[in-house]
Write a protein that holds these residues in place. Structure first.
Motif, PDB file in Angstrom:
ATOM      1  N   GLN A  85     -17.109  42.859 -23.757  1.00 11.38           N
ATOM      2  CA  GLN A  85     -16.880  41.726 -24.652  1.00 11.38           C
ATOM      3  C   GLN A  85     -18.127  41.407 -25.468  1.00 11.38           C
ATOM      4  O   GLN A  85     -18.026  41.024 -26.643  1.00 11.38           O
ATOM      5  CB  GLN A  85     -16.447  40.498 -23.842  1.00 11.38           C
ATOM      6  CG  GLN A  85     -15.178  40.693 -23.034  1.00 11.38           C
ATOM      7  CD  GLN A  85     -14.026  41.221 -23.870  1.00 11.38           C
ATOM      8  OE1 GLN A  85     -13.819  40.776 -24.992  1.00 11.38           O
ATOM      9  NE2 GLN A  85     -13.274  42.162 -23.334  1.00 11.38           N
ATOM     10  N   GLY A  86     -19.307  41.574 -24.863  1.00  5.70           N
ATOM     11  CA  GLY A  86     -20.550  41.329 -25.585  1.00  5.70           C
ATOM     12  C   GLY A  86     -20.739  42.322 -26.719  1.00  5.70           C
ATOM     13  O   GLY A  86     -21.161  41.960 -27.823  1.00  5.70           O
ATOM     14  N   ALA A  87     -20.429  43.598 -26.461  1.00 10.18           N
ATOM     15  CA  ALA A  87     -20.552  44.631 -27.500  1.00 10.18           C
ATOM     16  C   ALA A  87     -19.589  44.357 -28.647  1.00 10.18           C
ATOM     17  O   ALA A  87     -19.948  44.491 -29.824  1.00 10.18           O
ATOM     18  CB  ALA A  87     -20.291  46.012 -26.901  1.00 10.18           C
ATOM     19  N   ILE A  88     -18.349  43.971 -28.309  1.00 17.24           N
ATOM     20  CA  ILE A  88     -17.351  43.660 -29.344  1.00 17.24           C
ATOM     21  C   ILE A  88     -17.851  42.515 -30.219  1.00 17.24           C
ATOM     22  O   ILE A  88     -17.782  42.574 -31.457  1.00 17.24           O
ATOM     23  CB  ILE A  88     -16.004  43.285 -28.697  1.00 17.24           C
ATOM     24  CG1 ILE A  88     -15.361  44.528 -28.070  1.00 17.24           C
ATOM     25  CG2 ILE A  88     -15.059  42.659 -29.720  1.00 17.24           C
ATOM     26  CD1 ILE A  88     -14.132  44.224 -27.244  1.00 17.24           C
ATOM     27  N   ARG A  89     -18.381  41.478 -29.575  1.00 22.23           N
ATOM     28  CA  ARG A  89     -18.866  40.315 -30.333  1.00 22.23           C
ATOM     29  C   ARG A  89     -20.022  40.706 -31.255  1.00 22.23           C
ATOM     30  O   ARG A  89     -20.051  40.315 -32.433  1.00 22.23           O
ATOM     31  CB  ARG A  89     -19.327  39.239 -29.350  1.00 22.23           C
ATOM     32  CG  ARG A  89     -19.977  38.039 -30.009  1.00 22.23           C
ATOM     33  CD  ARG A  89     -20.601  37.125 -28.987  1.00 22.23           C
ATOM     34  NE  ARG A  89     -21.393  36.089 -29.613  1.00 22.23           N
ATOM     35  CZ  ARG A  89     -22.209  35.275 -28.951  1.00 22.23           C
ATOM     36  NH1 ARG A  89     -22.314  35.372 -27.649  1.00 22.23           N
ATOM     37  NH2 ARG A  89     -22.907  34.351 -29.588  1.00 22.23           N
ATOM     38  N   GLN A  90     -20.968  41.505 -30.758  1.00 26.40           N
ATOM     39  CA  GLN A  90     -22.133  41.879 -31.555  1.00 26.40           C
ATOM     40  C   GLN A  90     -21.745  42.754 -32.735  1.00 26.40           C
ATOM     41  O   GLN A  90     -22.235  42.567 -33.858  1.00 26.40           O
ATOM     42  CB  GLN A  90     -23.156  42.593 -30.675  1.00 26.40           C
ATOM     43  CG  GLN A  90     -23.875  41.667 -29.705  1.00 26.40           C
ATOM     44  CD  GLN A  90     -24.916  42.400 -28.875  1.00 26.40           C
ATOM     45  OE1 GLN A  90     -25.033  43.615 -28.941  1.00 26.40           O
ATOM     46  NE2 GLN A  90     -25.655  41.665 -28.071  1.00 26.40           N
ATOM     47  N   VAL A  91     -20.850  43.725 -32.490  1.00 29.15           N
ATOM     48  CA  VAL A  91     -20.423  44.621 -33.575  1.00 29.15           C
ATOM     49  C   VAL A  91     -19.666  43.827 -34.635  1.00 29.15           C
ATOM     50  O   VAL A  91     -19.898  44.001 -35.839  1.00 29.15           O
ATOM     51  CB  VAL A  91     -19.541  45.758 -33.027  1.00 29.15           C
ATOM     52  CG1 VAL A  91     -18.938  46.568 -34.168  1.00 29.15           C
ATOM     53  CG2 VAL A  91     -20.359  46.684 -32.131  1.00 29.15           C
ATOM     54  N   ALA A  92     -18.749  42.953 -34.198  1.00 26.96           N
ATOM     55  CA  ALA A  92     -17.973  42.151 -35.161  1.00 26.96           C
ATOM     56  C   ALA A  92     -18.898  41.254 -35.989  1.00 26.96           C
ATOM     57  O   ALA A  92     -18.736  41.139 -37.211  1.00 26.96           O
ATOM     58  CB  ALA A  92     -16.940  41.307 -34.417  1.00 26.96           C
ATOM     59  N   LEU A  93     -19.890  40.642 -35.322  1.00 29.81           N
ATOM     60  CA  LEU A  93     -20.821  39.757 -36.028  1.00 29.81           C
ATOM     61  C   LEU A  93     -21.659  40.542 -37.027  1.00 29.81           C
ATOM     62  O   LEU A  93     -21.860  40.101 -38.169  1.00 29.81           O
ATOM     63  CB  LEU A  93     -21.729  39.041 -35.016  1.00 29.81           C
ATOM     64  CG  LEU A  93     -22.806  38.122 -35.609  1.00 29.81           C
ATOM     65  CD1 LEU A  93     -22.164  37.006 -36.424  1.00 29.81           C
ATOM     66  CD2 LEU A  93     -23.690  37.544 -34.500  1.00 29.81           C
ATOM     67  N   GLU A  94     -22.149  41.722 -36.610  1.00 29.81           N
ATOM     68  CA  GLU A  94     -22.976  42.526 -37.509  1.00 29.81           C
ATOM     69  C   GLU A  94     -22.165  43.014 -38.714  1.00 29.81           C
ATOM     70  O   GLU A  94     -22.662  43.049 -39.838  1.00 29.81           O
ATOM     71  CB  GLU A  94     -23.571  43.717 -36.756  1.00 29.81           C
ATOM     72  CG  GLU A  94     -24.623  44.454 -37.558  1.00 29.81           C
ATOM     73  CD  GLU A  94     -25.454  45.405 -36.717  1.00 29.81           C
ATOM     74  OE1 GLU A  94     -25.826  46.461 -37.236  1.00 29.81           O
ATOM     75  OE2 GLU A  94     -25.712  45.084 -35.543  1.00 29.81           O
ATOM     76  N   THR A  95     -20.911  43.389 -38.470  1.00 20.12           N
ATOM     77  CA  THR A  95     -20.048  43.819 -39.578  1.00 20.12           C
ATOM     78  C   THR A  95     -19.826  42.662 -40.544  1.00 20.12           C
ATOM     79  O   THR A  95     -19.897  42.831 -41.766  1.00 20.12           O
ATOM     80  CB  THR A  95     -18.692  44.314 -39.048  1.00 20.12           C
ATOM     81  OG1 THR A  95     -18.911  45.337 -38.069  1.00 20.12           O
ATOM     82  CG2 THR A  95     -17.845  44.881 -40.174  1.00 20.12           C
ATOM     83  N   PHE A  96     -19.555  41.473 -39.993  1.00 24.78           N
ATOM     84  CA  PHE A  96     -19.337  40.288 -40.816  1.00 24.78           C
ATOM     85  C   PHE A  96     -20.576  39.975 -41.660  1.00 24.78           C
ATOM     86  O   PHE A  96     -20.475  39.702 -42.869  1.00 24.78           O
ATOM     87  CB  PHE A  96     -19.002  39.104 -39.900  1.00 24.78           C
ATOM     88  CG  PHE A  96     -18.727  37.814 -40.627  1.00 24.78           C
ATOM     89  CD1 PHE A  96     -17.518  37.602 -41.267  1.00 24.78           C
ATOM     90  CD2 PHE A  96     -19.683  36.807 -40.654  1.00 24.78           C
ATOM     91  CE1 PHE A  96     -17.265  36.409 -41.937  1.00 24.78           C
ATOM     92  CE2 PHE A  96     -19.440  35.607 -41.318  1.00 24.78           C
ATOM     93  CZ  PHE A  96     -18.234  35.416 -41.959  1.00 24.78           C
ATOM     94  N   ARG A  97     -21.748  40.039 -41.024  1.00 18.62           N
ATOM     95  CA  ARG A  97     -22.999  39.768 -41.759  1.00 18.62           C
ATOM     96  C   ARG A  97     -23.219  40.809 -42.851  1.00 18.62           C
ATOM     97  O   ARG A  97     -23.629  40.483 -43.975  1.00 18.62           O
ATOM     98  CB  ARG A  97     -24.181  39.782 -40.786  1.00 18.62           C
ATOM     99  CG  ARG A  97     -24.300  38.517 -39.942  1.00 18.62           C
ATOM    100  CD  ARG A  97     -25.425  38.658 -38.929  1.00 18.62           C
ATOM    101  NE  ARG A  97     -25.691  37.402 -38.234  1.00 18.62           N
ATOM    102  CZ  ARG A  97     -26.454  37.301 -37.146  1.00 18.62           C
ATOM    103  NH1 ARG A  97     -26.995  38.402 -36.621  1.00 18.62           N
ATOM    104  NH2 ARG A  97     -26.649  36.131 -36.569  1.00 18.62           N
TER     105      ARG A  97
END
Length: 600
Positions: free
Chosen positions: A103-115
């Protein structure tokens, strides 16, 4: 059958590896948890490998010494139960430990993509298809969870179990047992990879068709009013159905091909199981193996081939997850056209002078928009730019915000080239009221506060009062909490513009841009707003882009733009005296205004 082989497996494998390499750094942040989860995995598999050995001991003891049933087998049976418990316990512990990683990896990847999407240039966002991009991100993040779950819970356990079982079979029995096991697994793996690679190509096609269908749906819903204006509901439904029909064809092929995969896998496993049971039965008949050995071999086969049945599913899902993640990660490597120079400095000023120096610009190489545009706005002064549609007026504001870089010349603030300033500090110093105001699907309060999220409620109310929208807000049933709808569609054009004016007032920047800021307002409201705009721009550097000349008569300087060139400049009075382009535009608009007055 040759048509089932992927057209370019090397490219696909390389792409999959690149996708995995992109994901690995996110897992490294949780290396402690990953190590602990892998340890639990290993302990669970070692316990699982011991179950058939205890089962062999129980059977051999029962067949050899039936009189001691209540003594020694009780210990073996207890051990058998404890090992079964250990397998389950270590498996559950592994799941609990690893859930934070996934779940942490999913959150980080989604946030980085959004940024990263917010870092990309305006050119990218003008060309993007919103529905397709959001669907790519949705599938990609879901694919990360699937990939990690299958790798840790299916693939790694199977690999470890194959190694353990093969070693035990060679150590306890005959090399032929290990040979049959490895050959079966090899054939199973090759067949699974061959068919799945072909199915992956079809999955990519499915994803593309799914994104296209979603793009059409989102685009149609965003243009709901236009669809209604022209009565094209059936046309929109037929376009959407056309995309869905192509997706349906690919989806049916994807589902029916599972039958081929499952049948082939079952056939290979059946041959392997038959061979091993034949060898074990032959050993019992010859006296080289006991019934306990036969039971142990059968238990090993069940432990090995039951999860192996899921290997095909796991590999298929992993390939699909990699395919789903591929597009999302490709967004993350999309080149950001406008980037800060490594030596860029932050703009810090309360009095900004703006200079356009012989600026040339075109959105495309063969489409020149601005040609040698040269003017300056002294700190605290107001310059207006007028001209016909397509003359390049709004392009000036996009260049000043540095959404694009100039092709020739330079734009400076207090003598500093915009390209030598950080984008964040530059944009913090500029406020704009655009012609086409787009609002967030949130409350009016949120949309005004967006100009400066740290502002107090009193400051937000004062900004609304200055924009002459406070009375309108207070009359609404839900007041400040009124939701404006997607892109602000629940508000009229004038109401949206007043919200945009309020949030720009709240931002309180030293540079202001009014791009047809009052075009959607009625004459009475426009005059009231003009007084407020004049007040807030009194000590600020202001660029006014206008079509209605009545809104710019008090500007310190007026530029007339035609086909990307400044053809006239001066004050309102001096331009009228010149009797050129501006004077003709003024005469035409005054004539139209008189006709409207007479008609009224």
């Amino acid at each position: 059958m040759s048509a089932m082989v992927p057209s370019n497996p090397a490219r696909t494998a390389r792409s999959d590896w690149q996708t995995l390499k992109t994901l690995l750094p996110y897992l490294y942040n949780y290396k402690g948890r990953v190590t602990l989860a892998l340890s639990c995995l290993a302990l669970a598999k070692f316990a699982n490998a011991g179950v058939p050995l205890l089962l062999k001991g129980i059977v051999d003891h029962l067949t050899a010494k039936p009189g001691l049933v209540l003594a020694i087998p009780a210990v073996l049976i207890l051990g058998y139960g404890l090992l079964r418990l250990a397998v389950t316990s270590f498996g559950e512990l592994r799941d609990a430990i690893f859930s934070k990683v996934a779940q942490g990896a999913i959150r980080q990847v989604a946030l980085e993509t959004f940024r990263h999407l917010h870092l990309l240039s305006l050119r990218f966002h003008l060309n993007r298809q919103t529905g397709g991009v959001t669907r790519d991100i949705e599938r990609g993040t879901r694919g990360i969870g699937t990939l990690l779950r299958l790798m840790l819970f299916n693939i790694l356990p199977i690999i470890l179990e194959i190694g353990l079982v093969t070693g035990i079979l060679v150590w306890m029995y005959d090399w032929r047992f290990a040979a049959v096991t490895l050959v079966t697994i090899l054939l199973y793996g090759l067949f699974t990879i061959w068919v799945t690679e072909w199915r992956t190509q079809n999955r990519r096609k499915m994803n593309e068709l799914d994104s296209k269908a979603n793009v059409r749906a989102v685009d149609s819903l965003l243009n709901y009013e236009t669809v209604k204006y022209f009565g094209n509901e059936r046309y929109e439904a037929s376009r959407y159905d056309e995309s869905m029909a192509r997706w349906e064809k690919a989806a049916v092929l994807n589902e029916t091909s599972i039958g081929l995969l499952n049948s082939g896998q079952s056939g290979i496993i059946a041959m392997g199981v038959t061979g091993l049971v034949w060898l074990a039965a032959d050993g019992v008949v010859k006296g080289t193996m006991t019934l306990g050995d036969l039971v142990a071999v059968n238990a090993f086969l069940i432990q090995l081939y039951v999860p192996l049945n899921f290997l095909g599913m796991a590999y298929r899902e992993i390939k699909q997850s990699l395919t789903d993640m591929e597009k999302m990660f490709s967004l993350m490597v999309e080149h950001a056209e406008i980037q800060d120079d490594p030596s860029a400095t932050a703009l810090q000023t309360s009095a900004a002078a703006v200079q356009f120096e012989q600026v040339d610009f075109g959105y495309e190489a063969n489409r020149q928009i601005l040609q040698g545009v040269d003017f300056s706005i002294p700190a605290g002064n107001t310059v207006a730019v007028v001209g016909s549609s397509g003359a390049g007026k709004s392009t000036l504001s996009r260049l000043l915000f540095r959404f694009y870089d100039v092709n020739g010349g330079a734009i400076r603030i207090n003598g500093q080239d915009l390209r030598q300033l950080t984008q964040s500090s530059l944009r913090a110093h500029i406020g704009i009221v655009p012609q086409d105001t787009v609002l967030f699907n949130d409350s009016i309060y949120y949309n005004i506060a967006y100009g400066r999220p740290s502002a107090t409620r009193a400051e937000i109310i004062e900004a609304a009062r200055s924009a002459h929208i406070l009375g309108f807000i207070e009359q609404l049933p839900d007041g400040w909490e009124t939701t404006v709808g997607e892109r602000g569609l629940k508000l009229s054009g004038g109401e949206k513009q007043r919200v945009a004016i309020a949030r720009t007032i709240l931002k309180n920047p030293p540079i202001l841009i009014f791009d047809e800021a009052t075009s959607a307002l009625d004459s009475k409201t426009e005059k009231a707003i003009q007084v407020e705009l004049a007040a807030i721009s009194a000590n600020r550097t202001t660029l006014i882009i206008a079509h209605r000349l009545s809104t710019v008569v008090d500007a310190d300087e007026i530029l007339v733009l035609e086909q990307g060139r400044v053809v006239e400049r001066g004050s309102h009075r001096s331009l009228l005296v010149q009797n050129g382009v501006y004077a003709r535009m003024w005469a035409l608009q005054q004539s139209e205004l008189e006709q409207e007055t007479d008609t009224a």
